[in-house]
Structures are given as C-alpha cells and as structure tokens.
Design a protein around this motif. Structure first.
Motif, PDB file in Angstrom:
ATOM      1  N   THR A  13      86.126  14.278  32.765  1.00 28.04           N
ATOM      2  CA  THR A  13      85.986  13.053  31.747  1.00 28.04           C
ATOM      3  C   THR A  13      84.962  12.200  32.183  1.00 28.04           C
ATOM      4  O   THR A  13      83.999  11.460  31.585  1.00 28.04           O
ATOM      5  N   ARG A  14      85.138  11.849  33.815  1.00 28.77           N
ATOM      6  CA  ARG A  14      84.486  10.832  34.386  1.00 28.77           C
ATOM      7  C   ARG A  14      83.000  11.437  34.389  1.00 28.77           C
ATOM      8  O   ARG A  14      81.935  10.756  34.377  1.00 28.77           O
ATOM      9  N   GLN A  15      82.728  12.341  34.925  1.00 28.91           N
ATOM     10  CA  GLN A  15      81.634  12.786  35.297  1.00 28.91           C
ATOM     11  C   GLN A  15      81.043  13.110  33.941  1.00 28.91           C
ATOM     12  O   GLN A  15      79.446  12.822  33.715  1.00 28.91           O
ATOM     13  N   THR A  16      81.365  13.558  32.753  1.00 31.13           N
ATOM     14  CA  THR A  16      80.587  13.738  31.713  1.00 31.13           C
ATOM     15  C   THR A  16      80.147  12.305  31.051  1.00 31.13           C
ATOM     16  O   THR A  16      79.103  12.153  30.347  1.00 31.13           O
ATOM     17  N   ALA A  17      80.994  11.480  31.063  1.00 27.16           N
ATOM     18  CA  ALA A  17      80.955   9.971  30.381  1.00 27.16           C
ATOM     19  C   ALA A  17      79.570   9.524  31.374  1.00 27.16           C
ATOM     20  O   ALA A  17      78.742   8.744  30.786  1.00 27.16           O
ATOM     21  N   THR A  49      85.298   4.397  33.665  1.00 27.17           N
ATOM     22  CA  THR A  49      84.830   4.576  34.987  1.00 27.17           C
ATOM     23  C   THR A  49      83.578   5.176  35.165  1.00 27.17           C
ATOM     24  O   THR A  49      82.501   4.906  36.178  1.00 27.17           O
ATOM     25  N   GLY A  50      83.260   6.103  34.320  1.00 24.93           N
ATOM     26  CA  GLY A  50      82.127   6.986  34.303  1.00 24.93           C
ATOM     27  C   GLY A  50      80.905   6.233  34.059  1.00 24.93           C
ATOM     28  O   GLY A  50      79.868   6.066  34.219  1.00 24.93           O
ATOM     29  N   VAL A  51      81.154   5.445  32.744  1.00 24.49           N
ATOM     30  CA  VAL A  51      80.260   4.663  32.247  1.00 24.49           C
ATOM     31  C   VAL A  51      79.655   3.537  33.391  1.00 24.49           C
ATOM     32  O   VAL A  51      78.349   3.242  33.563  1.00 24.49           O
ATOM     33  N   CYS A  52      80.749   2.829  34.039  1.00 19.60           N
ATOM     34  CA  CYS A  52      80.225   1.839  35.126  1.00 19.60           C
ATOM     35  C   CYS A  52      79.764   2.513  36.376  1.00 19.60           C
ATOM     36  O   CYS A  52      78.807   1.998  36.534  1.00 19.60           O
ATOM     37  N   ASP A  53      80.175   3.742  36.770  1.00 16.09           N
ATOM     38  CA  ASP A  53      79.524   4.561  37.776  1.00 16.09           C
ATOM     39  C   ASP A  53      77.859   4.874  37.346  1.00 16.09           C
ATOM     40  O   ASP A  53      77.133   4.653  38.267  1.00 16.09           O
ATOM     41  N   ALA A  54      77.601   4.884  36.133  1.00 18.48           N
ATOM     42  CA  ALA A  54      76.259   5.256  35.749  1.00 18.48           C
ATOM     43  C   ALA A  54      75.300   3.982  35.960  1.00 18.48           C
ATOM     44  O   ALA A  54      74.041   4.056  35.904  1.00 18.48           O
ATOM     45  N   LEU A  55      75.931   2.672  35.956  1.00 17.39           N
ATOM     46  CA  LEU A  55      75.301   1.479  35.707  1.00 17.39           C
ATOM     47  C   LEU A  55      75.006   0.862  37.247  1.00 17.39           C
ATOM     48  O   LEU A  55      74.297   0.060  37.588  1.00 17.39           O
TER      49      LEU A  55
END
Length: 95
Positions: A13-17, A49-55
C-alpha cells in the motif's frame, strides 16, 4: 486499486501510493484518492505515509497539491473529498 488497498501487506500500500504520488499526474493521484475514499483507518495511514514519502527529500514531488486542486473539481464527490485529504497531507511537507 488492489495494490493500494492490500489488506495483507501494508508495505505494498505504502510503496504503491508513493510511486503514484511520484508520477503526480491527475490520473495517478486520482487513483490514490479513490483508494483513500475506500480505505479503512489503517490503510489510510499507509496511503498517507506513501504520499508523504514521495514528497520528502531531493527527489520530492511538489505538484501533488496542485494536482489535488484539479481533482477538487472531479465529478465524483468521494474523489473531491479524498483529494482534499491528500492536499492536507502535503501541507507542511518539505522537500
């Protein structure tokens, strides 16, 4: 959508987001928004978490908030609400 809402493996979920947020297109962020609209609290936390990690970091994606602004005019109310949630996640996130 199954990857974004995987109940067996929250890492997926996190990695895909994160991957979709890094793409940053309206279509990619809309998929995240659709998942947020259907997610339970635990899944929503991992999506966030995934979205924030991307940012975060030097390769961060600054356009997610702008993309969410476009989704604020989506035909589906659930997408509009979820896009507002995602936009709120990006507030204060630094690259």
């Amino acid at each position: 959508m199954r990857l974004l809402l995987d109940v067996e493996d929250t890492a997926v979920t996190r990695q895909t987001a994160e991957a979709l947020a890094r793409v940053g297109t309206v279509a990619a962020v809309r998929l995240i928004a659709l998942a947020v609209a259907e997610a339970d609290d635990n899944q929503a936390d991992w999506l966030q978490t995934g979205v924030c990690d991307a940012l975060v970091g030097p390769d961060g994606v600054p356009d997610v908030a702008a993309t969410c602004a476009k989704l604020a005019r989506d035909q589906e109310e659930a997408v509009r609400r979820a896009a507002a949630d995602i936009s709120a996640w990006t507030d204060g996130t630094t690259r």
